[in-house]
Design a protein around this motif. Structure first.
Motif, PDB file in Angstrom:
ATOM      1  N   ASP A  77      -1.845  -8.762  -0.528  1.00 26.07           N
ATOM      2  CA  ASP A  77      -2.668  -8.534  -1.713  1.00 26.07           C
ATOM      3  C   ASP A  77      -3.394  -7.194  -1.612  1.00 26.07           C
ATOM      4  O   ASP A  77      -3.443  -6.421  -2.563  1.00 26.07           O
ATOM      5  CB  ASP A  77      -3.726  -9.638  -1.872  1.00 26.07           C
ATOM      6  N   LEU A  78      -3.957  -6.951  -0.425  1.00 23.24           N
ATOM      7  CA  LEU A  78      -4.718  -5.711  -0.245  1.00 23.24           C
ATOM      8  C   LEU A  78      -3.814  -4.496  -0.341  1.00 23.24           C
ATOM      9  O   LEU A  78      -4.189  -3.466  -0.888  1.00 23.24           O
ATOM     10  CB  LEU A  78      -5.420  -5.704   1.110  1.00 23.24           C
ATOM     11  N   GLU A  79      -2.610  -4.629   0.214  1.00 21.85           N
ATOM     12  CA  GLU A  79      -1.691  -3.486   0.205  1.00 21.85           C
ATOM     13  C   GLU A  79      -1.183  -3.189  -1.195  1.00 21.85           C
ATOM     14  O   GLU A  79      -0.965  -2.035  -1.552  1.00 21.85           O
ATOM     15  CB  GLU A  79      -0.505  -3.755   1.155  1.00 21.85           C
ATOM     16  N   ASN A  80      -0.990  -4.255  -1.997  1.00 21.53           N
ATOM     17  CA  ASN A  80      -0.357  -4.049  -3.299  1.00 21.53           C
ATOM     18  C   ASN A  80      -1.331  -3.895  -4.451  1.00 21.53           C
ATOM     19  O   ASN A  80      -0.972  -3.417  -5.514  1.00 21.53           O
ATOM     20  CB  ASN A  80       0.575  -5.230  -3.626  1.00 21.53           C
ATOM     21  N   ASP A  81      -2.546  -4.357  -4.267  1.00 22.81           N
ATOM     22  CA  ASP A  81      -3.478  -4.402  -5.381  1.00 22.81           C
ATOM     23  C   ASP A  81      -4.682  -3.512  -5.072  1.00 22.81           C
ATOM     24  O   ASP A  81      -5.584  -3.879  -4.338  1.00 22.81           O
ATOM     25  CB  ASP A  81      -3.925  -5.856  -5.587  1.00 22.81           C
ATOM     26  N   GLU A  82      -4.646  -2.328  -5.679  1.00 24.70           N
ATOM     27  CA  GLU A  82      -5.691  -1.371  -5.355  1.00 24.70           C
ATOM     28  C   GLU A  82      -7.067  -1.838  -5.814  1.00 24.70           C
ATOM     29  O   GLU A  82      -8.071  -1.539  -5.185  1.00 24.70           O
ATOM     30  CB  GLU A  82      -5.355  -0.010  -5.968  1.00 24.70           C
ATOM     31  N   LYS A  83      -7.083  -2.606  -6.908  1.00 27.65           N
ATOM     32  CA  LYS A  83      -8.379  -3.026  -7.436  1.00 27.65           C
ATOM     33  C   LYS A  83      -9.096  -3.977  -6.469  1.00 27.65           C
ATOM     34  O   LYS A  83     -10.289  -3.817  -6.185  1.00 27.65           O
ATOM     35  CB  LYS A  83      -8.197  -3.694  -8.801  1.00 27.65           C
ATOM     36  N   THR A  84      -8.352  -4.946  -5.927  1.00 26.75           N
ATOM     37  CA  THR A  84      -8.938  -5.867  -4.952  1.00 26.75           C
ATOM     38  C   THR A  84      -9.493  -5.097  -3.760  1.00 26.75           C
ATOM     39  O   THR A  84     -10.609  -5.344  -3.300  1.00 26.75           O
ATOM     40  CB  THR A  84      -7.861  -6.859  -4.460  1.00 26.75           C
ATOM     41  N   LEU A  85      -8.699  -4.142  -3.286  1.00 29.52           N
ATOM     42  CA  LEU A  85      -9.110  -3.339  -2.136  1.00 29.52           C
ATOM     43  C   LEU A  85     -10.398  -2.574  -2.453  1.00 29.52           C
ATOM     44  O   LEU A  85     -11.363  -2.598  -1.685  1.00 29.52           O
ATOM     45  CB  LEU A  85      -7.978  -2.360  -1.783  1.00 29.52           C
ATOM     46  N   LYS A  86     -10.416  -1.933  -3.617  1.00 33.04           N
ATOM     47  CA  LYS A  86     -11.590  -1.123  -4.012  1.00 33.04           C
ATOM     48  C   LYS A  86     -12.828  -2.002  -4.180  1.00 33.04           C
ATOM     49  O   LYS A  86     -13.923  -1.613  -3.773  1.00 33.04           O
ATOM     50  CB  LYS A  86     -11.284  -0.392  -5.334  1.00 33.04           C
ATOM     51  N   ASP A  87     -12.641  -3.175  -4.830  1.00 35.24           N
ATOM     52  CA  ASP A  87     -13.782  -4.067  -5.046  1.00 35.24           C
ATOM     53  C   ASP A  87     -14.394  -4.519  -3.721  1.00 35.24           C
ATOM     54  O   ASP A  87     -15.606  -4.520  -3.539  1.00 35.24           O
ATOM     55  CB  ASP A  87     -13.344  -5.308  -5.856  1.00 35.24           C
ATOM     56  N   LEU A  88     -13.502  -4.912  -2.786  1.00 38.61           N
ATOM     57  CA  LEU A  88     -13.984  -5.340  -1.472  1.00 38.61           C
ATOM     58  C   LEU A  88     -14.691  -4.200  -0.753  1.00 38.61           C
ATOM     59  O   LEU A  88     -15.757  -4.372  -0.164  1.00 38.61           O
ATOM     60  CB  LEU A  88     -12.807  -5.807  -0.614  1.00 38.61           C
ATOM     61  N   HIS A  89     -14.072  -3.024  -0.831  1.00 41.81           N
ATOM     62  CA  HIS A  89     -14.640  -1.837  -0.194  1.00 41.81           C
ATOM     63  C   HIS A  89     -16.034  -1.555  -0.762  1.00 41.81           C
ATOM     64  O   HIS A  89     -16.989  -1.286  -0.023  1.00 41.81           O
ATOM     65  CB  HIS A  89     -13.692  -0.661  -0.425  1.00 41.81           C
ATOM     66  N   ASN A  90     -16.132  -1.651  -2.080  1.00 37.27           N
ATOM     67  CA  ASN A  90     -17.406  -1.397  -2.746  1.00 37.27           C
ATOM     68  C   ASN A  90     -18.476  -2.365  -2.270  1.00 37.27           C
ATOM     69  O   ASN A  90     -19.591  -1.978  -1.931  1.00 37.27           O
ATOM     70  CB  ASN A  90     -17.191  -1.496  -4.264  1.00 37.27           C
TER      71      ASN A  90
END
Lengths: 127, 470
Positions: A77-90
C-alpha cells in the motif's frame, strides 16, 4: 516531539503497565507545529511493523487529524499509494507536539510537555 | 580479491569491530586474512566483484585511512616483487595508460629521499606508460612498510614487512572534525568526543530509516553522531536541564540545528530508565513466529551511562521513604502538579543499571538490533567489573580505551530472536548480586575505587591519606 513518539510512550507508573488504558497517552491542550521534512519511505516502511495501529488511530483523532483507515496499510500500500504515504508522513514525522499534557487513561497522571520536551519524572509516591 | 586496509594506529581494539560492523551493515561478506594490534596494516578478503564493495565498506569508517587492492606483500623486497608478479600481473594492462604516482607509507620508519626513489624504481617492471602525476593522478600506488618499534633510533636497515597496494578509496578520518566538540554550541563535562561518538554510531550500525535511542542523552553526542549517518534519534535524561540547556541557543535541539540534522530528531524527553515510559514488549523466549519486531521499537540503543564520578548515578525515589525522607514523599504528593516541582532522586548501583539496560534492550530492540554502551572498569583485575550478560543479548565486541589506572570499554551486543533464547536461562538470570546500601559509595565500587585511586581494598580499612566521599 514528533507525533510518532506518542505511539511508543506509555504511563511511566509501574502499576499502570499492565492496564491497556495506560497506552496510548492522551494529549490534552496540545499545541502542534508542522515542519517540512523530506519523505523517507524506508523509515515509514520500517515503522509499519512497530506501530500499534489502534493506538495511532486514537492519537490521530484526539489531535484532530482525519480518521485513519481501520487497518494498517501494508508495505505494498505504501509503495503504490502516494497519498497514504504522505498522510502518514505528515502525521508521524512532520507534526510535532510542542506544548500541552499527556494524560494516562488509567491513573490520570498528567505529564507536561514544554517546548517539545516531555517530562516523565514521577513523584516518589508513584515510583 | 584481497585488500589492504590502512588503519589509523589509534584506538586499536575498536578498529576491527568498527570495520566488521560496517561490513554487516552493508551486507558485505568480509573475511579478515591478517590483522595485528601493533600494526596499521590489515589484509581482508572481499568476494568479487569487489571494488565497489571496498569503497562502500570504508566510506564512513572513522579508523580507516585508506583501502587498497593488495597487489603483493612479503617480508623482503624480492619476496614482495615475486608476490606482486604472481598476484597482480593480470591487472597490469588495465592501468597501462593511466596517469599514476607511487608513494611510500612507512609506519614507524623513515627513509632518505634517495632510498625512497630507488625503492620505487624497483617497480620499473610494471608496464605503465601513462604520465607520472604527483598532484592528481588517476591511480595511486602505495608501498607500505611496517617497521619495528624504535626502528629509527636503532637505525634498523629494513622494515619487518612490505605491501604494495592500488588505492581504491579513503575512510572517514576527516569526519570527527566536522562534529568537533570544540566548535559545538552546547556541551557539558561528560560530552563524548566526536571521534568516539562516531565510532560508537558505526558499532550500532546507524543508518537512514533506523530509529536509535540514548537513555542517558546529556547534550546529545550519540544521537547527533547517529543522525549524521541518517538515523532518526530519540533521547532521554533524568536531568531535564541537560536536554533543555539554556532554553535558547545552547540546547540539544540547537546542536542538531548547528549540523543541519533537526529533521532527524525524533523526540527528547526527561525520564528515568528504571521508570521508563517507553512501551516494552513481553519477552517470549523459545517461541517462533512474529516478524521479529512486533511491538519492539528501536533498531539500536547507544549510551554512556553515568558512573558516579563526574555525573552522579541516580534514579527516582528517596533513600529512606519511611523514615527521615518521608517529608519528601509527602511533599511530592502535594506538589507534583506544580510545574516547578522536581522529584527527588536516590543513588543507584551501577551494575544494577547495566542489567536494567540489557533487559530494556531485550524488550525494545528488533531482532538483531544492537546495544552499545560505555562502561568504566579498574585496570587492576581484582577490582575490574565483569562484562554484563543477558540471555537475550549476544556480545558482538568489546573494545577498550585505557587510561592510567582505569579504562573504559565499549561493549556491543546484538538482540537474539526469541527462538534462540532458552526460557530456563532467562528464568535463572540472577539479579541479586548487586551491591546493596544507600550511599553512592556503597552502591558503586568503581566510584569508590576511583576516589581511593585504585588502592587495593581491605575490608573495613580506609587507605591512609585518602579522603573518602560519602
Amino acid at each position: 516531539m514528533k507525533v510518532l513518539t506518542l505511539n511508543f510512550l506509555t504511563c511511566a507508573v509501574k502499576a499502570c503497565k499492565s492496564s491497556s488504558d495506560s497506552f496510548p497517552l492522551h494529549p490534552k491542550d496540545a499545541e502542534l507545529v508542522h515542519d517540512d521534512v523530506e519523505v523517507n519511505a524506508q523509515l515509514l516502511t520500517n515503522l509499519l511493523h512497530r506501530l500499534d495501529w489502534k493506538a495511532l488511530r486514537t492519537t490521530a483523532t484526539e489531535l484532530g487529524f482525519p480518521d485513519l483507515p481501520e487497518t494498517a496499510p501494508t508495505q505494498e500500500d505504501l509503495e503504490n499509494d502516494e497519498k497514504t504515504l504522505k498522510d502518514l508522513h505528515n502525521l508521524l514525522i512532520e507534526t510535532q507536539m510542542m506544548e500541552g499534557k499527556l494524560v494516562c487513561g488509567h491513573c490520570g497522571h498528567e505529564y507536561a510537555v514544554r517546548e517539545g520536551i516531555a517530562n516523565f519524572l514521577l513523584p516518589t509516591h508513584l515510583v | 580479491m584481497d585488500y589492504l586496509v590502512r588503519f589509523s594506529q589509534t584506538y586499536e581494539t575498536f578498529r576491527l569491530p568498527e570495520l566488521q560492523s560496517l561490513a554487516t551493515l552493508e551486507g558485505i561478506d568480509m573475511k579478515v586474512v591478517s590483522y595485528k594490534e601493533d600494526s596499521p596494516f590489515c589484509i581482508i578478503h572481499l568476494p568479487n566483484p569487489s571494488t565497489e564493495a571496498a569503497t562502500r565498506l570504508v566510506k564512513r569508517a572513522i579508523l580507516v585511512q585508506t583501502i587498497s587492492e593488495l597487489w603483493g606483500h612479503g617480508a623482503t623486497t624480492p619476496e614482495l616483487h615475486a608476490s606482486v608478479k604472481s598476484t597482480s600481473s593480470h591487472l597490469w594492462s588495465k592501468y597501462r595508460n593511466s596517469s599514476f604516482k607511487f608513494w611510500l607509507d612507512s609506519y614507524q620508519g623513515c627513509r632518505s629521499n634517495s632510498a625512497r626513489l630507488s625503492l620505487i624504481k624497483e617497480f620499473a617492471y610494471l608496464p605503465f606508460e601513462g604520465t607520472v602525476n604527483l598532484k592528481d593522478p588517476e591511480e595511486e600506488f602505495a608501498i607500505c612498510e611496517d617497521w619495528a618499534l624504535n626502528a629509527v633510533p636503532d637505525n634498523l636497515p629494513d622494515p619487518k614487512y612490505y605491501y604494495l597496494g592500488r588505492r581504491v578509496a579513503k575512510g572517514a578520518r576527516d569526519l570527527p572534525k566536522k562534529l568537533d566538540l570544540k566548535k559545538r554550541r552546547y556541551i557539558s563535562t561528560t560530552s563524548m568526543d566526536s571521534e568516539l561518538a562516531l565510532i560508537s554510531a558505526n558499532m550500532v550500525m546507524a543508518a537512514p530509516g533506523k530509529m536509535i535511542y540514548d537513555p542517558f542523552v546529556g547534550t546529545g553526542s550519540f544521537p547527533i553522531a547517529c543522525s549524521w549517518f541518517g538515523a532518526l534519534t530519540f533521547g532521554s535524561d533524568i536531568d531535564g536541564r541537560s536536554v533543555r540547556g539554556d532554553e535558547k541557543e545552547r540546547t540539544v535541539k540547537g546542536n542538531f540545528e548547528q549540523y543541519g540534522l533537526v529533521q532527524r530528531m525524533g523526540a527528547f524527553f526527561t525520564a528515568d530508565l528504571t521508570n521508563s515510559p517507553i512501551r516494552r514488549s513481553e519477552l517470549r523466549p523459545g517461541e517462533t513466529g512474529g516478524d521479529g519486531q512486533k511491538g519492539r521499537v528501536f533498531d539500536a540503543i547507544l549510551c554512556d551511562p553515568p558512573y558516579g564520578v563526574r555525573e552522579g548515578l541516580v534514579v527516582l525515589g528517596v533513600r529512606d521513604p519511611e523514615g527521615k525522607d518521608s517529608w519528601k514523599v509527602r511533599l511530592g504528593k502535594e506538589m507534583h502538579e506544580d510545574p516547578a516541582y522536581i522529584p527527588p532522586k536516590k543513588p543507584y548501583s551501577f551494575t544494577a543499571m547495566l542489567d536494567d539496560i540489557l533487559h530494556f534492550a531485550a524488550q525494545t530492540l528488533v531482532d538483531h538490533g544492537r546495544l552499545s554502551f560505555w562502561m568504566p572498569t579498574a585496570n587492576d583485575t581484582d577490582q575490574a567489573i565483569a562484562t554484563p550478560t543477558h540471555p537475550y543479548m549476544e556480545i558482538v565486541s568489546v573494545s577498550t580505551q585505557t587510561f592510567s589506572n582505569w579504562s573504559r570499554k565499549l561493549i556491543t551486543y546484538q538482540r537474539r530472536p526469541d527462538i534462540e533464547v532458552d526460557p530456563e536461562a532467562l528464568k535463572a538470570k540472577d539479579n541479586s548480586s548487586h551491591e546493596t546500601g544507600r550511599t553512592a559509595d556503597d552502591l558503586n565500587p568503581f566510584r569508590r575505587n576511583y576516589f581511593s585511586r585504585f588502592v587495593p581494598e581491605t575490608p573495613g580499612v580506609t587507605p591512609k591519606g585518602i579522603y573518602r566521599t560519602t
